[in-house]
Design a protein around this motif. Structure first.
Motif, PDB file in Angstrom:
ATOM      1  N   LEU A  98       0.827  -1.203   0.000  1.00 55.56           N
ATOM      2  CA  LEU A  98       0.000   0.000   0.000  1.00 55.56           C
ATOM      3  C   LEU A  98       0.863   1.256   0.000  1.00 55.56           C
ATOM      4  CD1 LEU A  98      -2.470  -1.194   2.784  1.00 55.56           C
ATOM      5  CD2 LEU A  98      -3.061  -0.950   0.356  1.00 55.56           C
ATOM      6  N   ARG A  99       0.381   2.281  -0.700  1.00 55.09           N
ATOM      7  CA  ARG A  99       1.033   3.591  -0.642  1.00 55.09           C
ATOM      8  C   ARG A  99      -0.052   4.639  -0.434  1.00 55.09           C
ATOM      9  NH1 ARG A  99       2.737   5.064  -6.961  1.00 55.09           N
ATOM     10  NH2 ARG A  99       0.613   5.469  -7.712  1.00 55.09           N
ATOM     11  N   ASP A 100       0.278   5.682   0.295  1.00 56.85           N
ATOM     12  CA  ASP A 100      -0.690   6.745   0.540  1.00 56.85           C
ATOM     13  C   ASP A 100      -0.840   7.604  -0.706  1.00 56.85           C
ATOM     14  OD1 ASP A 100      -1.276   5.989   3.153  1.00 56.85           O
ATOM     15  OD2 ASP A 100       0.457   7.061   3.947  1.00 56.85           O
ATOM     16  N   PRO A 122      -5.452   5.016   0.608  1.00 58.59           N
ATOM     17  CA  PRO A 122      -4.238   4.404   0.061  1.00 58.59           C
ATOM     18  C   PRO A 122      -4.534   3.656  -1.233  1.00 58.59           C
ATOM     19  CG  PRO A 122      -5.073   3.088   1.882  1.00 58.59           C
ATOM     20  CD  PRO A 122      -5.921   4.327   1.828  1.00 58.59           C
ATOM     21  N   GLU A 123      -3.489   3.398  -1.991  1.00 58.47           N
ATOM     22  CA  GLU A 123      -3.599   2.600  -3.205  1.00 58.47           C
ATOM     23  C   GLU A 123      -2.875   1.276  -3.001  1.00 58.47           C
ATOM     24  OE1 GLU A 123      -3.763   6.030  -6.681  1.00 58.47           O
ATOM     25  OE2 GLU A 123      -1.816   5.218  -6.070  1.00 58.47           O
ATOM     26  N   VAL A 145      -0.276  -7.218   4.904  1.00 59.74           N
ATOM     27  CA  VAL A 145      -0.287  -5.841   4.413  1.00 59.74           C
ATOM     28  C   VAL A 145       1.056  -5.213   4.751  1.00 59.74           C
ATOM     29  CG1 VAL A 145      -2.792  -5.498   4.533  1.00 59.74           C
ATOM     30  CG2 VAL A 145      -1.384  -5.025   6.552  1.00 59.74           C
ATOM     31  N   ALA A 146       1.488  -4.274   3.895  1.00 61.36           N
ATOM     32  CA  ALA A 146       2.751  -3.565   4.118  1.00 61.36           C
ATOM     33  C   ALA A 146       2.668  -2.214   3.435  1.00 61.36           C
ATOM     34  CB  ALA A 146       3.931  -4.359   3.569  1.00 61.36           C
ATOM     35  N   ALA A 147       3.348  -1.226   4.006  1.00 60.45           N
ATOM     36  CA  ALA A 147       3.412   0.101   3.403  1.00 60.45           C
ATOM     37  C   ALA A 147       4.659   0.194   2.530  1.00 60.45           C
ATOM     38  CB  ALA A 147       3.447   1.174   4.490  1.00 60.45           C
ATOM     39  N   THR A 149      -7.953   4.796   5.633  1.00 62.56           N
ATOM     40  CA  THR A 149      -7.535   6.033   4.973  1.00 62.56           C
ATOM     41  C   THR A 149      -6.035   6.167   4.753  1.00 62.56           C
ATOM     42  OG1 THR A 149      -7.512   7.152   7.126  1.00 62.56           O
ATOM     43  CG2 THR A 149      -9.544   7.290   5.830  1.00 62.56           C
ATOM     44  N   THR A 150      -5.223   5.312   5.390  1.00 65.68           N
ATOM     45  CA  THR A 150      -3.775   5.366   5.195  1.00 65.68           C
ATOM     46  C   THR A 150      -3.202   3.948   5.230  1.00 65.68           C
ATOM     47  OG1 THR A 150      -3.212   5.517   7.553  1.00 65.68           O
ATOM     48  CG2 THR A 150      -3.616   7.600   6.373  1.00 65.68           C
ATOM     49  N   ALA A 151      -1.986   3.818   4.696  1.00 67.59           N
ATOM     50  CA  ALA A 151      -1.310   2.530   4.753  1.00 67.59           C
ATOM     51  C   ALA A 151      -1.023   2.135   6.200  1.00 67.59           C
ATOM     52  CB  ALA A 151      -0.018   2.591   3.942  1.00 67.59           C
ATOM     53  N   GLN A 152      -0.632   3.100   7.023  1.00 61.28           N
ATOM     54  CA  GLN A 152      -0.352   2.799   8.426  1.00 61.28           C
ATOM     55  C   GLN A 152      -1.612   2.375   9.169  1.00 61.28           C
ATOM     56  OE1 GLN A 152       2.546   2.401   9.986  1.00 61.28           O
ATOM     57  NE2 GLN A 152       3.545   2.779   8.014  1.00 61.28           N
TER      58      GLN A 152
END
Length: 291
Positions: A38-40, A45-46, A188-190, A241-244
């Motif tokens: 995932l990226r913000d 995120p996408e 999952v990972a950012a 709403t975010t990767a984190q």
């Protein structure tokens, strides 16, 4: 019954009937790992999605996350490691420590092989900042060809695996009636700061970054094909709403295995995933794509 986009492959009904009659011996599932990278990007995120080539033996033409089978060597070799140890992952994944080590290694290895993103660094507080050079590409190819184990790769690069950058999200087992079966842990990972995911990869003919809700809409509209676990995980990620936030939410996720159940009732075949009733497929036994 089931999602509008769902379709039963033509080969399923015959194998399901054979399974019910005791005439089909299911293959043992191979352990595997897959990572939702995932990226913000704006309000949500996408996720990094690969469209598998139509020549692939499993899930051909389907959008999927980077992933693949466990390498048994990763259960046996000493791996440079930072973050929660294999013993802690074993409790989380429901396995023994050696298996947990191999599964987490598979998640890191496959993400690097298929996207070029490496969840590893010189120490427990940093990550590699750039993996775009020729040497890195050679290492990716050697890992993919199984000429190099992840442990050997990390040792040669003086790197440690960052298990703290992964969050366990789900575990799905391919149905018994499939010819190729996997027992897959989803993580999952950012996307680490400074790293870029590859625009092309050997096993895919298309790569996209896409918001989970947009991807689900694409599946429901028939523009994208995905296996039930993939679209389900994207649905579950859609509110975040975010990767984190996804990593934080992973700690509360159940990793109990999910596997389809089948029923043959006269000329009807039903496939359902307990707890995911919206995925249910119900078809005449002699067809593969109608309602």
């Amino acid at each position: 019954m089931g999602d509008q986009h769902s379709a039963m492959p033509p080969s399923w009904p015959a194998r399901i009937r054979a399974l019910a009659a005791g005439e089909y011996q299911p293959p043992q599932p191979r352990q595997a790992a897959t990572v939702v990278l995932l990226r913000d990007a704006g309000p949500a995120p996408e996720a990094y999605l690969l469209r598998r080539r139509t020549s692939m033996a499993f899930a051909a033409g389907m959008y999927a996350f980077p992933g693949g089978a466990v390498d048994p060597r990763d259960a046996e070799l000493h791996v440079g490691w930072a973050g929660p140890p294999p013993e802690e992952w074993a409790r989380r994944l429901g396995t023994d420590p050696a298996t947990a080590q191999a599964v987490v290694c598979a998640a890191v290895r496959e993400t690097f092989e298929e996207s070029g993103v490496l969840l590893a660094g010189p120490d427990g507080g940093s990550v590699v900042s750039d993996t775009s050079g020729e040497g890195w590409q050679r290492d990716r190819a050697a890992l993919e060809a199984h000429d190099l184990s992840l442990a050997e790769f990390l040792r040669a690069r003086s790197l440690v695996l960052r298990s703290d950058l992964l969050g366990g999200w789900a575990r799905w087992i391919t149905p018994e009636f499939e010819e190729r079966r996997y027992d897959t842990w989803f993580f999952v990972a950012a996307l680490p700061a400074g790293q870029r995911a590859a625009d092309t990869t050997g096993e895919a003919d298309r790569v996209v970054w896409m918001g989970p809700a947009e991807a689900v809409a694409g599946v429901e509209a028939g523009r994208m094909g995905m296996l039930p676990p993939t679209v389900t995980v994207l649905r579950e990620l859609s509110p975040l709403t975010t990767a984190q936030a996804a990593l934080a939410a992973s700690g509360d996720r159940s990793l109990a295995p999910v596997m389809a159940e089948t029923r043959v009732d006269g000329d009807r075949v039903t496939v359902r995933w307990p707890g995911y009733e919206h995925l249910t497929l119900d078809f005449p036994a002699g067809t593969g794509g109608g309602r």
